[in-house]
Design a protein around this motif. Structure first.
Motif, PDB file in Angstrom:
ATOM      1  N   LYS A  33       6.019   2.268  -0.198  1.00  0.00           N
ATOM      2  CA  LYS A  33       5.643   1.257  -1.183  1.00  0.00           C
ATOM      3  C   LYS A  33       6.746   0.952  -2.195  1.00  0.00           C
ATOM      4  O   LYS A  33       6.903  -0.191  -2.623  1.00  0.00           O
ATOM      5  CB  LYS A  33       4.381   1.730  -1.904  1.00  0.00           C
ATOM      6  CG  LYS A  33       3.826   0.722  -2.873  1.00  0.00           C
ATOM      7  CD  LYS A  33       2.536   1.208  -3.482  1.00  0.00           C
ATOM      8  CE  LYS A  33       1.977   0.164  -4.426  1.00  0.00           C
ATOM      9  NZ  LYS A  33       0.685   0.563  -4.948  1.00  0.00           N
ATOM     10  N   GLU A  85       0.827  -1.198   0.000  1.00  0.00           N
ATOM     11  CA  GLU A  85       0.000   0.000   0.000  1.00  0.00           C
ATOM     12  C   GLU A  85       0.868   1.257   0.000  1.00  0.00           C
ATOM     13  O   GLU A  85       2.075   1.184   0.071  1.00  0.00           O
ATOM     14  CB  GLU A  85      -0.909   0.009   1.236  1.00  0.00           C
ATOM     15  CG  GLU A  85      -1.874  -1.151   1.290  1.00  0.00           C
ATOM     16  CD  GLU A  85      -1.680  -2.001   2.538  1.00  0.00           C
ATOM     17  OE1 GLU A  85      -1.074  -1.522   3.504  1.00  0.00           O
ATOM     18  OE2 GLU A  85      -2.138  -3.154   2.525  1.00  0.00           O
ATOM     19  N   GLU A  86       0.211   2.383  -0.032  1.00  0.00           N
ATOM     20  CA  GLU A  86       0.899   3.663   0.074  1.00  0.00           C
ATOM     21  C   GLU A  86       1.530   3.768   1.463  1.00  0.00           C
ATOM     22  O   GLU A  86       1.176   3.004   2.350  1.00  0.00           O
ATOM     23  CB  GLU A  86      -0.090   4.808  -0.160  1.00  0.00           C
ATOM     24  CG  GLU A  86      -0.587   4.889  -1.598  1.00  0.00           C
ATOM     25  CD  GLU A  86       0.544   4.987  -2.617  1.00  0.00           C
ATOM     26  OE1 GLU A  86       1.474   5.808  -2.425  1.00  0.00           O
ATOM     27  OE2 GLU A  86       0.520   4.234  -3.595  1.00  0.00           O
TER      28      GLU A  86
END
Length: 192
Positions: free
Chosen positions: A113, A49-50
């Protein structure tokens, strides 16, 4: 920061790890990495994910816990707790250092990420490629510390886990204990 002399990093490696650490007020910032062999990327590993806070269990699941090379540490935390590499270990010493560090973190770890670190797996003389005479003892030490770290986290956040999550965690510990026991049985069953 740690960087092996035969590896490379992206030009914004330091900047992105530091920005993520500062934004989250975290004690540890982690990025993804590539494994390169014979000039070709053979494996990539990153946080899915971010940038966001992450947990030790998610780091284990994403295989981002072991190496120190994809991480930014706070020096003051290392110095305050006198954290050092164990000079008696040739195997899993990175994981042991990381686990000791995480035990002293304020609980907040952040992951970026992108793959910002390039690990070159061409060195046949590296510690991970060589025979380690006391591998069993060193691996047992790292697994014991991993278990202690996870137990510490479980005690700290016990009330935050639902019953189903607690049962899954318990089963993982039982499987890890069984694995260590079965390895010992193999090692000692025929005189080693």
């Amino acid at each position: 920061m740690f960087c092996d002399c035969d590896d490379t990093v992206c030009t914004d490696w330091c900047e992105k790890l530091l920005l993520a650490m500062e934004a989250a007020q975290a004690d540890l910032s982690i990025c993804g990495y590539r494994v390169i062999k014979n000039g070709k990327t053979v494996w990539e590993n990153s946080w899915p994910e971010e940038p966001r806070a992450c947990t030790v269990s998610r780091l284990l699941k994403c295989n981002l816990l072991n190496s120190p090379c994809n991480k930014l540490f706070r020096r003051e935390l290392i110095e305050a707790h006198k954290l050092r590499y164990d000079p008696t270990m040739q195997y899993a010493e990175d994981q042991v250092f990381n686990l000791h560090y995480i035990q002293h973190c304020g609980g907040l770890l952040v992951c970026v990420k992108e793959h910002l670190y390039n690990y070159f797996n061409d060195n046949s003389n590296s510690a991970s490629s060589c025979f380690v005479p006391n591998l069993w003892e060193q691996r047992r030490k790292s697994l014991t510390l991993l278990q202690q770290t996870l137990e510490q986290i479980l005690r700290q956040f016990h009330g935050h886990f639902q019953l189903e999550q607690q049962q899954k965690i318990f089963q993982l510990f039982r499987n890890a204990d069984r694995f260590i026991f079965e390895c010992g049985q193999i090692v000692f069953s025929d005189g080693g």
